[in-house]
Design an enzyme around this catalytic site. Structure first.
Site, short mmCIF file in Angstrom:
data_model
loop_
_atom_site.label_atom_id
_atom_site.label_comp_id
_atom_site.label_asym_id
_atom_site.label_seq_id
_atom_site.Cartn_x
_atom_site.Cartn_y
_atom_site.Cartn_z
N GLU A 286 0.83 -1.22 0.00
CA GLU A 286 0.00 0.00 0.00
C GLU A 286 0.86 1.26 0.00
O GLU A 286 0.41 2.31 -0.44
CB GLU A 286 -0.93 0.01 1.23
CG GLU A 286 -2.26 -0.66 0.97
CD GLU A 286 -3.32 -0.35 2.02
OE1 GLU A 286 -4.44 -0.81 1.85
OE2 GLU A 286 -3.04 0.32 3.04
N HIS A 307 8.54 -26.65 -1.47
CA HIS A 307 7.90 -27.75 -2.20
C HIS A 307 6.78 -27.22 -3.10
O HIS A 307 5.93 -27.98 -3.54
CB HIS A 307 7.36 -28.79 -1.21
CG HIS A 307 8.46 -29.41 -0.40
ND1 HIS A 307 8.97 -30.66 -0.67
CD2 HIS A 307 9.20 -28.92 0.63
CE1 HIS A 307 9.95 -30.92 0.18
NE2 HIS A 307 10.11 -29.88 0.97
N LYS A 421 -14.14 0.01 -4.03
CA LYS A 421 -15.24 0.39 -3.13
C LYS A 421 -16.32 1.13 -3.91
O LYS A 421 -17.51 0.84 -3.75
CB LYS A 421 -14.71 1.32 -2.03
CG LYS A 421 -13.90 0.63 -0.96
CD LYS A 421 -13.61 1.61 0.17
CE LYS A 421 -12.47 1.10 1.03
NZ LYS A 421 -11.96 2.13 1.93
O1 PA5 Z 1 -3.58 1.04 5.90
C1 PA5 Z 1 -4.70 1.50 5.73
O2 PA5 Z 1 -4.93 2.70 5.87
C2 PA5 Z 1 -5.85 0.59 5.38
O3 PA5 Z 1 -5.43 -0.70 5.21
C3 PA5 Z 1 -6.90 0.65 6.48
O4 PA5 Z 1 -6.31 0.25 7.68
C4 PA5 Z 1 -8.08 -0.26 6.14
O5 PA5 Z 1 -8.62 0.10 4.92
C5 PA5 Z 1 -9.14 -0.16 7.23
O6 PA5 Z 1 -9.58 1.15 7.37
P1 PA5 Z 1 -10.39 1.61 8.65
O7 PA5 Z 1 -9.51 1.45 9.84
O8 PA5 Z 1 -10.72 3.05 8.38
O9 PA5 Z 1 -11.61 0.74 8.74
#
Ligand code: PA5
Length: 445
Positions: A286, A307, A421
């Site tokens: 990310e 394996h 989303k």
């Molecule tokens: O690293 C990030 O920002 C994302 O992976 C969020 O943690 C994830 O989308 C969950 O978001 P939230 O904590 O707002 O539910």
């Protein structure tokens, strides 16, 4: 020091000269981070977190963990992405991947709201039947669909079982300090709340209440974990690549990337590190994967995957390098028994500890993979203690941030996550998405 970088198996691929050439770029990236002048600089709270955390909340976390231990058989942690992976990684790494099946004086811990699978949720509801349950709903935004749905299901389960008053004693919410639906609802309902600081993004949040409450509920020493992170911070904020392993890791992975290695495989010889690998993949994926750039983070658990994917790594398309996590001291001793019949001809190993064999497998693989032209960076970690986990987490977080800036991306946003989303909401008929829905319907039909 809990961690050191061994570059012996990367030396044939990356020269000292290349490291010294890229070091000015790495220092520049580090300066951008530390002077808080780069993109995403409103998400740098994690840098000082190990020394500058809310001590009052930390005490409340410990008290809540104690209450959870005393009042439930099952603790369900609801969250996705950064609001889930760190806690699960810590519990499996420090305790065990089969933590729930071990004899212990802490509750079983399950994770929900990290998928949209009806079976995953339904199975968990069944597991909770007849048991005392507490839940921790974790969402910084408070609006993420997956945890919101799971929270509906578990809130109903608790309210049906204990009544609204009883349920509120068993629901803990970790969310923004003031904003969002979850915060508002929790305050109105009287749940105890914990804070995801504004300036700490999800994937950098394991050392906040997001990770700490479930980790403490599993009986892991969170003081030692913070100490590990604190010591790592002291070490890695220095700016000498010759003594700072974290900067050296950044330099080597970026040199390899520029040399055409577009995949980094985190390899561990310990199944307890599986979720740590998942946490690491999210952190780097990310943070770096944007604007058409980034090293693709992948992972393997050896010798299991020797394996399966081992064949590709040894012999397939040469697009990858490995970062091997070498855990120096296993949690357990397991000597190989002597067999008077010696049916399997393994008596030459009788009396040896299994970890000795595991390390020989690692060394054999390091040599084989480098012979197969796969550079191997080795990260040596003392053990699987809470301290070492905190140290390792900080090592990777700091490396990820400096590496992101070296690569030329903003490591702290995740614009790509929104695309699915929007489409999902449109296809589900959410208000405000009508135009997109008709456009998508045409494409599907
Ligand atoms: O690293 C990030 O920002 C994302 O992976 C969020 O943690 C994830 O989308 C969950 O978001 P939230 O904590 O707002 O539910």
């Amino acid at each position: 020091m809990a961690l050191s970088l061994n570059d012996k198996f990367v030396k044939n691929f990356v020269s000292e000269d290349e490291i010294s050439k890229i070091s000015s770029e790495v220092y520049e990236a580090q300066k951008t981070l530390m002077n808080r002048c780069g993109e995403g600089n409103d998400f740098l709270g994690w840098i000082d977190l190990p020394v500058d955390y809310d001590k009052e909340e930390f005490a409340r976390i410990k008290a809540a963990a104690e209450k959870i231990k005393n009042t439930c058989d099952i603790f369900v942690v609801i969250g996705i992405g950064g609001s889930y992976l760190g806690a699960r990684a810590a519990i499996e790494f420090v305790k065990s991947p089969v933590y729930n099946n071990l004899k212990k004086d802490t509750p079983d811990i399950y994770f929900a709201g990290n998928s949209i699978s009806p079976s995953a949720l339904a199975d968990l509801v069944k597991i909770c039947e007849g048991k005392d349950v507490c839940i921790n709903v974790v969402s910084k935004s408070g609006t993420t669909t997956e945890p919101a749905v799971a929270f509906r299901v578990f809130r109903k389960l608790l309210e049906d079982k204990y009544g609204k008053e009883g349920a509120k004693e068993r629901i803990f919410a970790t969310t923004d300090k003031a904003k969002g639906t979850l915060k508002k609802f929790s305050d109105e309902s009287g749940y105890e709340t914990f804070v995801v600081p504004d300036d700490v993004g999800g994937r950098f949040s394991v050392l906040t209440a997001v990770g700490l409450l479930p980790i403490a509920a599993a009986g892991i020493d969170i003081d030692k974990m913070m100490q590990g992170a604190q010591d790592a911070r002291a070490k890695y904020i220095s700016d000498d690549i010759n003594t700072n392993d974290c900067l050296k890791y950044v330099a080597i992975r970026n040199i390899l990337h520029r040399d055409g290695k577009s995949v980094e495989i985190l390899a561990a010889y310990e199944p307890a590190a599986q979720m740590l690998c998942e946490w690491w993949k999210q952190l780097f994926g990310e943070s770096e994967g944007k604007d058409g750039k980034g090293i693709y983070p992948s992972s393997v658990i050896f010798s299991t995957d020797l394996h399966s994917l081992g064949q590709y790594i040894q012999d397939g398309n040469r697009i990858m390098f490995e970062t091997v996590l070498d855990i120096k001291n296993a949690n357990d001793k397991l000597p190989i028994p002597f067999d008077p019949e010696n049916v399997d001809k393994l008596n030459f190993l009788a009396g040896e500890d299994l970890d000795y064999v595991n390390h020989k497998a690692m060394l054999g693989t390091l040599i084989a993979h480098t012979d197969g032209n796969v550079p191997n960076i080795v990260i040596e970690l003392d053990d699987r203690s809470a301290y070492s986990f905190g140290y390792l987490v900080y090592f990777f977080e700091y490396a990820c941030a400096v590496s992101g800036y070296t690569l030329g991306v903003n490591p702290f946003n995740q614009p790509g996550v929104e695309s699915y989303k929007k489409n999902m909401f449109a296809l589900l008929g959410k208000e405000g998405y009508e135009e997109l829905r008709s456009e998508l319907d045409k494409r599907i039909n």
